[in-house]
Write a protein that holds these residues in place. Structure first.
Motif, PDB file in Angstrom:
ATOM      1  N   GLU A   1       0.924   2.519  -7.862  1.00 31.29           N
ATOM      2  CA  GLU A   1       0.301   3.158  -8.027  1.00 31.29           C
ATOM      3  C   GLU A   1       0.694   5.052  -7.244  1.00 31.29           C
ATOM      4  OE1 GLU A   1      -3.797   0.470  -6.667  1.00 31.29           O
ATOM      5  OE2 GLU A   1      -2.489   1.207  -4.613  1.00 31.29           O
ATOM      6  N   SER A   2       2.192   4.907  -6.601  1.00 32.71           N
ATOM      7  CA  SER A   2       3.204   5.702  -6.198  1.00 32.71           C
ATOM      8  C   SER A   2       3.661   6.173  -6.814  1.00 32.71           C
ATOM      9  CB  SER A   2       3.590   5.155  -4.615  1.00 32.71           C
ATOM     10  OG  SER A   2       5.270   5.986  -4.703  1.00 32.71           O
ATOM     11  N   GLY A   3       3.962   7.531  -7.592  1.00 36.06           N
ATOM     12  CA  GLY A   3       4.542   8.059  -8.273  1.00 36.06           C
ATOM     13  C   GLY A   3       6.356   7.521  -8.063  1.00 36.06           C
TER      14      GLY A   3
ATOM     15  N   ARG B   1       1.093  -1.086  -0.562  1.00 39.71           N
ATOM     16  CA  ARG B   1       0.004   0.074   0.025  1.00 39.71           C
ATOM     17  C   ARG B   1       0.907   1.237  -0.244  1.00 39.71           C
ATOM     18  NH1 ARG B   1      -5.536  -0.618   1.190  1.00 39.71           N
ATOM     19  NH2 ARG B   1      -6.192  -2.280   1.711  1.00 39.71           N
ATOM     20  N   PRO B   2       0.794   1.738  -1.043  1.00 39.99           N
ATOM     21  CA  PRO B   2       0.353   2.013  -2.545  1.00 39.99           C
ATOM     22  C   PRO B   2       1.261   0.495  -2.784  1.00 39.99           C
ATOM     23  CG  PRO B   2       1.716   3.803  -2.154  1.00 39.99           C
ATOM     24  CD  PRO B   2       1.381   3.331  -0.707  1.00 39.99           C
ATOM     25  N   LEU B   3      -0.097   0.207  -4.215  1.00 38.83           N
ATOM     26  CA  LEU B   3       0.764  -1.084  -4.576  1.00 38.83           C
ATOM     27  C   LEU B   3       1.519  -1.476  -5.572  1.00 38.83           C
ATOM     28  CD1 LEU B   3      -0.150  -4.256  -4.894  1.00 38.83           C
ATOM     29  CD2 LEU B   3      -1.986  -4.009  -6.202  1.00 38.83           C
ATOM     30  N   SER B   4       2.394  -2.576  -5.227  1.00 37.32           N
ATOM     31  CA  SER B   4       3.830  -1.648  -6.338  1.00 37.32           C
ATOM     32  C   SER B   4       4.111  -3.203  -6.995  1.00 37.32           C
ATOM     33  CB  SER B   4       4.851  -1.602  -6.297  1.00 37.32           C
ATOM     34  OG  SER B   4       5.045   0.354  -5.816  1.00 37.32           O
ATOM     35  N   THR B   5       3.636  -3.723  -8.534  1.00 38.61           N
ATOM     36  CA  THR B   5       4.463  -5.197  -8.263  1.00 38.61           C
ATOM     37  C   THR B   5       5.512  -4.723 -10.158  1.00 38.61           C
ATOM     38  OG1 THR B   5       2.284  -4.772 -10.718  1.00 38.61           O
ATOM     39  CG2 THR B   5       1.514  -5.267  -8.507  1.00 38.61           C
ATOM     40  N   ILE B   6       5.963  -6.418  -9.865  1.00 41.32           N
ATOM     41  CA  ILE B   6       6.991  -6.212 -10.908  1.00 41.32           C
ATOM     42  C   ILE B   6       6.456  -7.311 -11.970  1.00 41.32           C
ATOM     43  CG2 ILE B   6       9.440  -6.478 -12.032  1.00 41.32           C
ATOM     44  CD1 ILE B   6      10.207  -4.671  -9.516  1.00 41.32           C
TER      45      ILE B   6
END
Lengths: 389, 336
Positions: free
Chosen positions: A263-265, A231-236
């Motif tokens: 979701e986060s710059g 949170r905020p979600l990040s994926t690779i």
């Protein structure tokens, strides 16, 4: 009076008018869907849509040098302009597998849900509004956009946004599926390719020479250890890897393609920095030529759930008996938000990929399309009221 | 004194005058105007058997473009041979008038075959011009129909129009099967070259897409099976010569490939009709009846198994000779 009141009162009429156009609209789906439109080669689809608009009396339909097709329906007041955009390009497949089957209540074919059905809706939209006698006070800027996929990086839509002579009050991006989707937030996307190749002077005949696969394996392992936030979600996603020729030959080239989303710059930039460091270290330690090629970079962004566009769209879906499916998207919305234009993504019908047959084969519902088009018209009417309170 | 035109000259001249590309007729509004001025009605007929995957698209596109947008066609009729899939349901959903062949003209009984459907279509269709297209075309476009109708609408001397195209067979993924039009090139063209060289001018004599005037079609006998196209060409050539015909390039048609055994049986039926016409029109003197059994060898686990297929090309008489037809359409003519 709420902006949606008028639209909600006429939903069944909108749906009936859409269904009354079914032959024309589905003909356009088939014709557009069976045209090749690889990224950068959308010209035939663009010309088709322009010709349809021309027949419908759209005076300013034109295809630009990027293969975008753009048309304007002037509003009765014209002090605000609403954009409706549909990406036109699709993955390329052999012509003999490009055919669409028309059943009693469904269409089946390669990528029929992505995105020829939405493009056909865009082609027919002037006729649909005309048949409904819907006269918007806002201008309606219609755009079939090119180069949305892969290295295209939304170049077509970015051009439309940059070249528009009319300041845009808001925008709707259309996707064929799924009816009920309501995307008002765009996740940031960093899409890239890491290549590893032998330098020209490399002594590949030396016993123990390792080629390019081992360094790439090291890179894969290190990318897998990049910490990712929930949170905020990040994926690779490591999408593809290719390299080498056979069992015993030294691999000269290896390429890894990946996509990071967040979701986060700030988090997305942190991921990019981490990958750049991994690449730089692999280059220094392996003696191979290791390079990072950034294919796509999109900043995350979005509207608040209370934004009038989102609130209206939720009310309209609710009135149609469709619970809104809210999730972040990687589609055209990012370009809209980057340009400062509030926008949402709507789906027009239900569908599914027929994995059991072929991964490109998709099936979409015909009856749900009439509901999806009613939803679109209702949202346009509501946006028009918001723009001219 | 000039020399009489040679066969080669005649064929070349006909090719020059009577061979068109569909793009010549792309102005459908103009064709609609020609139709109205001549007071014609036009039917499109699709003979069908188990074509649920393709027939919906054909009817949707052709109705949308050639009935709703531009009223070139007055009706789309499907004559079904008794499909076991959803062919009839799909066709009706998209606006075709759908009939079971066995239920048309019950007094004439029922046969199985494409020719039977075409013959019964004359009874059921309402048009003065009737276009026939196969129901298995995977890349159908409006030019398939307006291309066939254009020469009939432009020139009252044209009675019958045949399609030709580049025919890529349906391709399996990653593997292209060479060929296309094998029966034409290996059976029909050599036979025409031997006996009726005028007809070699037709680039694809077996194509399933053609259009004609009712006034001609109702006077032709219809073999119920594979030989119907060849019979039409030879009968029209005998009645009115090559001048009554035209052909149109429809570009490309994607269709199903057929196994060689099926093509063998098709060739057998076509040869029956060809020899029948050669006898009928005096090209050949019959010395003994033609055989009606096709023998093939079909591979099985043990090797090859001989198989016999009784194939007799039954023929329907000219529709104008059927009393029920004359009553329905108020036509004069002779009883069968």
């Amino acid at each position: 009076m709420r902006a949606t009141d008028h639209a909600l009162a006429h939903l069944s009429r909108f749906r009936a008018a859409a269904e009354a156009m079914r032959e024309r609209l589905l003909t356009d789906v088939v014709c557009l869907g069976e045209m090749p439109a690889p990224t950068g080669g959308e010209g035939r689809r663009a010309a088709y849509v322009r010709d349809r608009w021309c027949e419908a009396g759209v005076e300013q339909g034109a295809v630009d040098d990027l293969n975008n097709v753009v048309g304007l329906l002037p509003g009765e007041v014209g002090s605000a302009t609403v954009l409706v955009a549909v990406p036109m390009d699709t993955l390329d497949i052999a012509p003999e597998h490009r055919e669409i089957e028309v059943g009693v209540d469904r269409l089946v074919g390669p990528f029929v849900g992505d995105n020829c059905l939405a493009l056909a809706a865009l082609a027919c939209l002037p006729t649909l509004l005309d048949s409904l006698q819907v006269r918007l006070r806002s201008n309606l800027l219609l755009a079939g956009t090119s180069q949305s996929l892969s290295r295209g990086n939304l170049a077509g839509l970015r051009r439309v946004l940059a070249a528009s002579r009319w300041p845009l009050a808001c925008g709707f991006c259309l996707e064929s599926v799924q009816l009920g989707r309501l995307n008002y937030a765009a996740v940031g996307v960093f899409r890239g390719a890491i290549s590893c190749r032998l330098p020209p002077e490399y002594d590949w005949a030396q016993y123990g020479a390792s080629g390019t696969i081992l360094p790439m394996a090291d890179i894969v392992g290190r990318i897998g250890r990049i910490p990712l936030c929930q949170r905020p979600l990040s994926t690779i996603v490591l999408g593809s890897i290719e390299g080498g020729l056979s069992y015993h030959t030294i691999a000269r080239d290896t390429v890894l393609r990946f996509e990071a989303r967040s979701e986060s710059g700030e988090d997305l930039r942190r991921i990019r920095t981490a990958i750049e460091d991994i690449v730089a270290e692999a280059r220094a330690r392996s003696g191979k030529v290791v390079e990072l090629d950034t294919v796509t970079w999109r900043e995350p962004g979005g509207l608040d759930i209370g934004h009038p566009l989102v609130r209206n769209a939720r009310a309209i879906l609710g009135a149609l008996g469709r619970p809104p499916m809210i999730y972040s998207t990687t589609t055209q919305l990012a370009a809209l938000l980057e340009a400062g234009v509030p926008g949402i993504v709507l789906g027009l019908t239900t569908g599914r990929r027929r994995g059991e047959l072929d991964e490109v084969e998709e099936e979409v519902s015909i009856p749900d399309l009439w509901t999806g088009l009613a939803q679109l018209v209702a949202n346009l009417v509501a946006a028009d009221v918001e723009a001219h309170p | 004194m000039t020399a009489a035109p040679t066969l080669d000259d005649r064929v070349r001249e006909w090719l020059r005058r009577r061979t068109f590309h569909h793009s010549r007729f792309a102005d459908v509004e103009r064709l609609v105007g020609l139709k109205r001025r001549q007071g014609l009605r036009i039917s499109l007929c699709l003979p069908a058997l188990n074509e649920e995957r393709t027939i919906g698209k054909e009817i949707l596109l052709l109705k949308s473009e050639l009935m709703l947008r531009r009223p070139l066609l007055d009706e789309i009729v499907v004559i079904d041979s008794g499909s076991s899939d959803r062919t009839r349901e799909v066709a009706a959903e998209w606006g075709a008038r759908v009939f079971l062949a066995s239920e048309i003209l019950p007094s004439a009984g029922a046969r199985r075959g494409k020719g039977e459907n075409l013959w019964k279509a004359l009874y059921q269709c309402e048009g003065d011009l009737i276009a026939f297209i196969d129901a298995d075309i995977r890349n159908v476009r409006p030019q398939f129909v307006y291309g066939l109708l254009g020469p009939l609408l432009e020139d009252p001397g044209v009675q019958y129009v045949k399609a030709f195209y580049d025919r890529p067979l349906e391709l399996t993924r990653g593997k292209r099967t060479p060929g296309g039009g094998r029966v034409t090139e290996l059976v029909v063209r050599p036979m025409f070259s031997l006996w009726v060289p005028d007809l070699t001018a037709l680039i694809q004599p077996l194509s399933g897409e053609y259009a004609g005037r009712r006034s001609l079609l109702e006077r032709l006998p219809f073999p119920v099976g594979y030989g119907v196209e060849v019979a039409h060409l030879m009968d029209i050539h005998h009645r009115a010569g090559l001048e009554a015909m035209a052909q149109v390039d429809l570009d490309q048609r994607i269709h199903r490939n057929q196994p060689i055994e099926s093509l063998g049986r098709m060739s057998f039926g076509i040869l029956q009709v060809l020899f029948d016409r050669l006898h009928r029109y005096g090209y050949l003197e019959p010395r003994r009846p033609l055989a009606t059994v096709m023998r093939q060898f079909l591979p099985d686990a043990e090797g090859y198994e001989p198989a016999e297929f009784p194939l007799e090309e039954e023929e329907r008489p000219p529709m104008i000779s059927v009393a029920d037809y004359r009553r329905r359409w108020g036509r004069g003519g002779e009883d069968s």
